[in-house]
Design an enzyme around this catalytic site. Structure first.
Site, mmCIF file in Angstrom:
data_model
loop_
_atom_site.group_PDB
_atom_site.id
_atom_site.type_symbol
_atom_site.label_atom_id
_atom_site.label_comp_id
_atom_site.label_asym_id
_atom_site.label_seq_id
_atom_site.Cartn_x
_atom_site.Cartn_y
_atom_site.Cartn_z
ATOM 1 N N SER A 51 26.377 1.291 0.435
ATOM 2 C CA SER A 51 26.758 0.693 -0.583
ATOM 3 C C SER A 51 27.541 -0.883 -0.257
ATOM 4 O O SER A 51 27.290 -1.619 -1.323
ATOM 5 C CB SER A 51 27.519 1.449 -1.712
ATOM 6 O OG SER A 51 28.714 2.060 -0.936
ATOM 7 N N HIS A 83 19.209 1.618 -1.897
ATOM 8 C CA HIS A 83 20.537 1.865 -2.702
ATOM 9 C C HIS A 83 20.338 2.685 -3.621
ATOM 10 O O HIS A 83 19.984 2.123 -4.857
ATOM 11 C CB HIS A 83 21.464 0.523 -2.694
ATOM 12 C CG HIS A 83 22.634 0.858 -3.163
ATOM 13 N ND1 HIS A 83 23.410 -0.004 -3.997
ATOM 14 C CD2 HIS A 83 23.568 1.857 -2.886
ATOM 15 C CE1 HIS A 83 24.379 0.234 -4.364
ATOM 16 N NE2 HIS A 83 24.683 1.382 -3.657
ATOM 17 N N ASN A 140 26.654 -4.036 -7.908
ATOM 18 C CA ASN A 140 28.127 -3.978 -7.435
ATOM 19 C C ASN A 140 28.858 -5.527 -7.574
ATOM 20 O O ASN A 140 29.707 -5.602 -7.852
ATOM 21 C CB ASN A 140 28.263 -3.690 -5.950
ATOM 22 C CG ASN A 140 28.097 -1.875 -6.134
ATOM 23 O OD1 ASN A 140 28.193 -1.439 -7.150
ATOM 24 N ND2 ASN A 140 28.230 -1.249 -4.873
#
Ligand SMILES: NC(=O)c1ccc[n+]([C@@H]2O[C@H](COP(=O)([O-])OP(=O)(O)OC[C@H]3O[C@@H](n4cnc5c(N)ncnc54)[C@H](O)[C@@H]3O)[C@@H](O)[C@H]2O)c1
Length: 497
Positions: free
Chosen positions: A122, A143, A193
């Protein structure tokens, strides 16, 4: 679509992510070999998957044939050499560069020359994880999001040497197992993210400025902007150990870009063990019987019956009409003056318009006001006038959140930061603009993607909110993305371009 790829999938790491990936692929009939360094972990993970599937079967939610397919597709491995027949191996082990590199170095010697290798990291750059491979062209990032069976998104990330054919096959594989792949550039935090930082960090900045409480900020973001959870509820759910660490990592990885800056309170929450739900205490208390703090203004004031409008804006006139109050044609020097600043605080707005700041009651009309209305006053604002407007809003059947003076209220500043970061990701070419929206909706459950928020607000309105906040705060955190500025100034409304 390639239906026969992979003929056999290998998954290394049988934790939350590896087990989820194995389950999803097996449910689609792909034979999966699952391996973990911990003894019996792969067998235990398969037992847990099948145990849950049996319960779904017993509840009539899974057919016998589906259960059989899952059971026959999953097998545990004892040793890496058991993955020799896999033509795709996905790594989901501990987030440690040396461990991942070591694993791929071994795997390269075990699998066939044309087998593909993928990492579910990640945070580690794909190019760095694959740098020592002899055949980096067959390696990429894949991912997945947690929990894998529920989360539709997969970010497919090429390293510098990944072959186009590898990307095509991983894309097709993702689609085959029912996921929505988005191709993302190899950048710290990839897309979701990174893009997800603004929601929390701007909420933290708003809290740091003492504009509103966590409960008020959360209520505004839920009721006015349709986020399923407010930023503080979300931080309590993910845990400060995760979200502070990721925020700090991304801030550092982007060379201290002020857009990604968090606050001292965020670190303090981590260091004092106020991690969130898992610790029983975060921004909220989860102790038994703890009362949920209210976000709603309460007042005994008599509802306002007359208001002046600080500006001739259709939104303000409509809002006043919804309250059933008389709008004064001539200022009587006493009634509250309703205003709708964009990016400005009440102080700057009132002074610019030559109004008495004490009488200005600002209303955020940039978002949905059918459930909750945010009211904001200057530091010398007349609380009695504000409360009379609040009472009129409450009488119209809506909740009120009264906040301290702030550039951009609460919702404008948080949504503007989410949208602006999305525009910057489009400027950087992290993914196609529409894919940025898709990834943020699917990966974070946002009601709209960042560019869709920009469209909803209007590009020029968003630009002026950001410019006002940047000018008044002197903080380059609010600098508009060039991607946004050009499109707003050119009057382009095609955000997919
Ligand atoms: N948990 C998440 O929300 C999430 C989301 C996306 C990506 N990721 C990434 O996925 C990976 C796995 O995360 P997780 O949450 O499943 O972790 P986890 O701790 O639940 O599972 C990791 C598993 O890998 C095993 N393991 C460690 N080193 C190994 C090795 N050398 N060989 C074989 N097995 C080994 C461990 O025994 C453990 O069972 C990490 O890279 C993480 O950053 C996690």
């Amino acid at each position: 679509m390639e239906q026969n790829f992979p003929a056999r999938l290998g998954v290394v790491g049988a934790g939350a992510m590896g087990a989820g990936i194995a389950e999803v692929a097996a449910a689609c009939g792909i034979p999966v070999t699952l391996l973990d360094a911990r003894q019996n972990a792969a067998t235990a993970a398969i037992d847990a998957i099948l145990g849950r599937a049996c319960k779904r079967h017993a509840a009539g939610k899974l057919e016998q044939a589906q259960l059989d397919r899952l059971a026959s597709a999953l097998s545990p491995a004892e040793d890496l050499s058991d993955l020799a027949a896999c033509d795709l191996v996905i790594e989901a082990i501990v987030e440690d560069l040396d461990a991942k590199r070591g694993l791929f170095a071994q795997l390269e010697d075990i699998v066939a020359p044309d087998a593909l290798l993928a990492t579910n990291t990640s945070s580690l750059p794909i190019g760095v994880v694959g740098a020592a491979l002899h055949h980096p062209e067959r390696f990429a990032g894949l991912h997945f999001f947690n929990p894998v069976p529920l989360m539709k998104l997969v970010e497919v990330i090429p390293g510098p040497a990944t072959a186009a054919a590898t990307m095509d096959r991983l894309n097709a594989f993702s689609l085959y197992i029912g996921k929505e792949p988005v191709i993302v550039r190899d950048t710290p935090g990839f897309l979701v993210n990174l893009g997800g930082r603004a929601f929390a960090t701007e909420a933290l900045a708003t809290l740091q400025e003492n504009v509103a409480t966590p409960a008020q900020i959360d209520a505004i973001m839920r009721d006015c902007c349709s986020f399923r959870m407010g930023p503080f509820e979300l931080m309590d759910l993910t845990g400060m150990d995760v979200n502070f660490t990721v925020s700090q990592f991304l801030h550092q990885s982007h060379f201290a870009d002020p857009r990604l800056r968090s606050t001292p309170l965020h670190r303090y929450m981590l260091e004092t063990g106020q991690l969130g739900r898992k610790a029983g205490r975060g921004f909220y208390s989860y102790a038994e019987g703890a009362a949920a703090p209210s976000a709603d203004a309460r007042t005994d004031a008599a509802p306002a019956t007359q208001v002046g409008l600080a500006e001739n804006l259709p939104e303000l006139a409509e809002f006043a009409a919804g309250l059933g109050v008389e709008v004064l044609a001539q200022d009587d020097g006493r009634a509250p003056l309703l205003a709708f600043p964009l990016g400005e605080d009440v102080t700057a707005h009132a002074l610019r318009l030559g109004l008495d700041p004490r009488r200005v009651v600002a209303v955020d009309l940039a978002f949905d006001t059918t459930r909750r209305v945010t009211l904001m006053t200057a530091p010398n604002g007349d609380a009695g006038l504000r409360d009379s407007v609040a009472a009129a809003v409450i009488a119209s059947g809506r909740a009120v959140t009264a906040i301290a003076d702030s550039t951009g209220f609460v919702a404008q500043r948080i949504v503007a930061m989410v949208a602006n970061l999305g525009c910057e990701m489009a400027q950087m070419g992290l993914a196609a603009p529409r894919d940025i929206d898709k990834a943020m909706r699917l990966g974070l459950n946002y009601p709209l993607g960042p560019l869709e928020w920009a469209e909803r607000l209007g590009a020029s309105r968003l630009l002026s909110i950001l410019r006002q906040m940047q000018a008044l705060s002197g903080d380059d955190r609010y600098r508009p993305s060039p991607w946004l500025r050009r499109r707003a100034e050119l009057g382009l409304d095609s955000w997919a371009a």
